[in-house]
Design an enzyme around this catalytic site. Structure first.
Site, PDB file in Angstrom:
ATOM      1  N   LYS A  69       0.827  -1.200   0.000  1.00  0.00           N
ATOM      2  CA  LYS A  69       0.000   0.000   0.000  1.00  0.00           C
ATOM      3  C   LYS A  69       0.864   1.255   0.000  1.00  0.00           C
ATOM      4  O   LYS A  69       0.592   2.212  -0.741  1.00  0.00           O
ATOM      5  CB  LYS A  69      -0.925   0.003   1.220  1.00  0.00           C
ATOM      6  CG  LYS A  69      -1.729   1.287   1.391  1.00  0.00           C
ATOM      7  CD  LYS A  69      -2.782   1.155   2.473  1.00  0.00           C
ATOM      8  CE  LYS A  69      -2.179   1.027   3.858  1.00  0.00           C
ATOM      9  NZ  LYS A  69      -1.724   2.337   4.393  1.00  0.00           N
ATOM     10  N   SER A  70       1.903   1.267   0.829  1.00  0.00           N
ATOM     11  CA  SER A  70       2.753   2.458   0.931  1.00  0.00           C
ATOM     12  C   SER A  70       3.415   2.792  -0.396  1.00  0.00           C
ATOM     13  O   SER A  70       3.497   3.961  -0.797  1.00  0.00           O
ATOM     14  CB  SER A  70       3.819   2.236   2.009  1.00  0.00           C
ATOM     15  OG  SER A  70       3.227   2.049   3.274  1.00  0.00           O
ATOM     16  N   ARG A 108      -7.217  11.331  13.612  1.00  0.00           N
ATOM     17  CA  ARG A 108      -5.939  11.484  12.927  1.00  0.00           C
ATOM     18  C   ARG A 108      -5.440  12.925  13.057  1.00  0.00           C
ATOM     19  O   ARG A 108      -5.831  13.805  12.288  1.00  0.00           O
ATOM     20  CB  ARG A 108      -6.076  11.119  11.450  1.00  0.00           C
ATOM     21  CG  ARG A 108      -6.814   9.819  11.180  1.00  0.00           C
ATOM     22  CD  ARG A 108      -6.066   8.612  11.700  1.00  0.00           C
ATOM     23  NE  ARG A 108      -6.773   7.396  11.353  1.00  0.00           N
ATOM     24  CZ  ARG A 108      -6.600   6.716  10.235  1.00  0.00           C
ATOM     25  NH1 ARG A 108      -5.718   7.116   9.351  1.00  0.00           N
ATOM     26  NH2 ARG A 108      -7.292   5.618   9.996  1.00  0.00           N
ATOM     27  N   SER A 144       5.992   9.528  11.328  1.00  0.00           N
ATOM     28  CA  SER A 144       6.788   9.745  10.122  1.00  0.00           C
ATOM     29  C   SER A 144       6.038  10.464   9.014  1.00  0.00           C
ATOM     30  O   SER A 144       6.652  11.113   8.156  1.00  0.00           O
ATOM     31  CB  SER A 144       7.285   8.401   9.577  1.00  0.00           C
ATOM     32  OG  SER A 144       6.192   7.611   9.119  1.00  0.00           O
ATOM     33  N   GLN A 145       4.708  10.376   8.990  1.00  0.00           N
ATOM     34  CA  GLN A 145       3.984  10.873   7.819  1.00  0.00           C
ATOM     35  C   GLN A 145       4.046  12.384   7.631  1.00  0.00           C
ATOM     36  O   GLN A 145       4.211  12.847   6.497  1.00  0.00           O
ATOM     37  CB  GLN A 145       2.545  10.383   7.843  1.00  0.00           C
ATOM     38  CG  GLN A 145       2.435   8.901   7.507  1.00  0.00           C
ATOM     39  CD  GLN A 145       1.010   8.418   7.424  1.00  0.00           C
ATOM     40  OE1 GLN A 145       0.065   9.175   7.652  1.00  0.00           O
ATOM     41  NE2 GLN A 145       0.847   7.147   7.122  1.00  0.00           N
ATOM     42  N   ASP A 205       3.372  -0.672  12.922  1.00  0.00           N
ATOM     43  CA  ASP A 205       2.129  -1.259  12.419  1.00  0.00           C
ATOM     44  C   ASP A 205       2.017  -2.742  12.749  1.00  0.00           C
ATOM     45  O   ASP A 205       0.934  -3.330  12.642  1.00  0.00           O
ATOM     46  CB  ASP A 205       2.019  -1.069  10.903  1.00  0.00           C
ATOM     47  CG  ASP A 205       1.608   0.341  10.518  1.00  0.00           C
ATOM     48  OD1 ASP A 205       1.066   1.058  11.388  1.00  0.00           O
ATOM     49  OD2 ASP A 205       1.817   0.732   9.362  1.00  0.00           O
ATOM     50  N   ARG A 229      -4.322   1.197  18.827  1.00  0.00           N
ATOM     51  CA  ARG A 229      -4.007  -0.219  18.676  1.00  0.00           C
ATOM     52  C   ARG A 229      -3.471  -0.851  19.951  1.00  0.00           C
ATOM     53  O   ARG A 229      -3.640  -2.055  20.156  1.00  0.00           O
ATOM     54  CB  ARG A 229      -3.031  -0.408  17.510  1.00  0.00           C
ATOM     55  CG  ARG A 229      -3.701  -0.217  16.158  1.00  0.00           C
ATOM     56  CD  ARG A 229      -2.740  -0.337  14.994  1.00  0.00           C
ATOM     57  NE  ARG A 229      -3.482  -0.287  13.724  1.00  0.00           N
ATOM     58  CZ  ARG A 229      -2.930  -0.029  12.546  1.00  0.00           C
ATOM     59  NH1 ARG A 229      -1.630   0.208  12.465  1.00  0.00           N
ATOM     60  NH2 ARG A 229      -3.664  -0.005  11.452  1.00  0.00           N
TER      61      ARG A 229
END
Length: 431
Positions: free
Chosen positions: A23-24, A123, A168-169, A312, A343
């Site tokens: 996906k990334s 988010r 990181s995003q 993740d 999570r």
């Protein structure tokens, strides 16, 4: 998307499975294709709602994108975002939300980015918004709560920016946008975390010839005005997704072969394979055939794991910890609380329903070997929770029911059929 739950019973697995495309990489390939010169072709992309959200976002940025079952063809905008025709809907994709908000700062006209309930309420965007403001961009949360919807109006100017890097995003988002700014930009990152995912973005820069300087993931210099020709790209297998069949083989004491595994790819989650081996797993890799083999071996032993570089994987590692002798300590993963769900809290609560001896910490989990018993558990609308709890069910006595399992399509749309081909016997049930 039609809602359903799944039912799982204890099973033994056997056979081969192909790892879904990353996906990334898929999302980055689409975005970089859209920002390039000329035509790019992307093969073996991941068909998922996140992919569709990125395609639609890049179309709104002006890229022409044709989607076929085996490829995408993209005509790029030459690094120049003029305006957007409509609001960008990121769906449930944090990458689309962050990356497209930053790229929207290259335009002179307002860009609005929103998403689903999780995006709008779980988010956080303030780190990225603050970074964009330091570069002269008007970047606001419409409800003034630090979440989407956000309104971005550039253009981004040259200068210096300092942001926190635990996630990181926002760092990757600023790096990408700065690469196409009209002048040089220096980025300073405090407390850099999840470094392999930033390295994944920088690997794309290397592929495309985008110039940058990286000083220990703490300081970057971007030269701006990046230009590159269109490219062809074959998306590799996703290590985040490979974790689940590997873990299933370990939990059920089975032997499996995984196809489409490239150990040379820079994805951070491949570090989980080393963790499993440290726990005693017998895993082999054949470079020529890109195959990974999970062999039946000695019982697993709990270890201490710094999860930050592959956070993740925290949910599936917690499951495997239930089947390992002694204690598995997972730490330095506080950022996992800001994913599709919290999570750390959610996997702890759901595994306890199955009888797990698990303790929630601020930044991780303590897990002791536990005989799991089937139970009704909730996915919290998180694809990794669905797959982790399904794997737990394969090793538990009795029947496990995982609710709201349809979200698994985010990264593994064929999860149930692929696992059933291995002998899992997972049943799909409507509400």
């Amino acid at each position: 998307m039609n809602q359903y739950h799944i039912k799982i019973k204890k099973a033994t697995l056997q056979g081969e499975i192909s790892v879904p495309p990353s996906k990334s990489h898929t999302l980055r390939a689409i975005l970089f294709g859209a920002l390039g010169y000329g035509r790019s072709v992307i093969y073996h992309y991941l068909p998922s709602p996140d992919t569709q959200a990125m395609v639609e976002a890049c179309r709104l940025f002006g890229a022409a994108i044709d989607v076929f079952p085996d490829r995408m063809e993209i005509q790029g905008v030459k690094g120049r975002i003029q305006t957007t025709e409509d609001v960008i809907n990121a769906g449930n994709s944090w990458i689309v939300l962050r990356f497209c908000s930053a790229v929207g700062a290259l335009a002179k006209h307002p860009v609005v980015v929103t998403g689903d309930h999780s995006i709008r309420h779980q988010r956080p965007m303030e780190q990225l918004l603050d970074g964009l403001r330091q570069l002269g961009v008007s970047a606001v949360s419409m409800r003034d709560d630090g979440y989407a919807p956000v309104i971005i109006q550039g253009p981004m100017r040259s200068g210096r920016v300092m942001i926190s890097g635990e996630d990181s995003q926002p760092v990757s988002a600023l790096l990408i946008a700065s690469a196409f700014a009209e002048g040089p930009i220096d980025i300073e990152v405090r407390n850099p975390g999840e470094r392999p995912w930033v390295a994944l973005t920088l690997d794309w820069f290397d592929k495309l010839g985008i110039r940058y300087v990286n000083d220990g993931f703490q300081r970057y210099h971007l030269f701006g005005n990046s230009q590159y020709d269109g490219f062809e790209y074959h998306v590799p297998g996703d290590f985040s997704s490979a974790a689940f069949p590997i873990a299933a083989a370990l939990v059920t004491r089975s032997e499996l072969t995984l196809n489409n595994v490239d150990m040379g790819d820079p994805q951070g989650d491949k570090a989980l394979i080393d963790v499993f081996q440290r726990m005693g797993a017998h895993i082999e890799f054949d470079e020529g055939s890109k195959k990974l083999f999970v062999r039946r071996g000695q019982p697993l032993t709990g270890i201490h794991v710094d999860i930050n570089d592959f956070v993740d994987s925290i949910t599936i590692l917690a499951v495997v910890g239930c089947f390992a002798e002694g204690e598995t300590l997972i730490y330095n993963g506080a950022i996992a609380r800001q994913k599709e769900c919290d999570r750390i809290r959610c996997i702890s609560n759901e595994l306890r329903k199955m009888g797990a001896h698990i303790i929630e910490m601020e930044d991780g989990l303590r897990v002791r070997k536990s005989p799991l018993i089937g139970a009704e558990v909730h996915s919290h609308h998180d694809h990794r929770m669905v797959m982790s709890l399904a794997v737990a069910g394969l090793g538990a006595s009795g029947e496990t029911k995982v609710s709201s399992a349809e979200c698994v399509a985010k990264t593994c749309p064929a999860f149930v059929s692929d696992f059933n081909a291995l002998g899992a016997g997972i049943e799909i049930k409507s509400p």
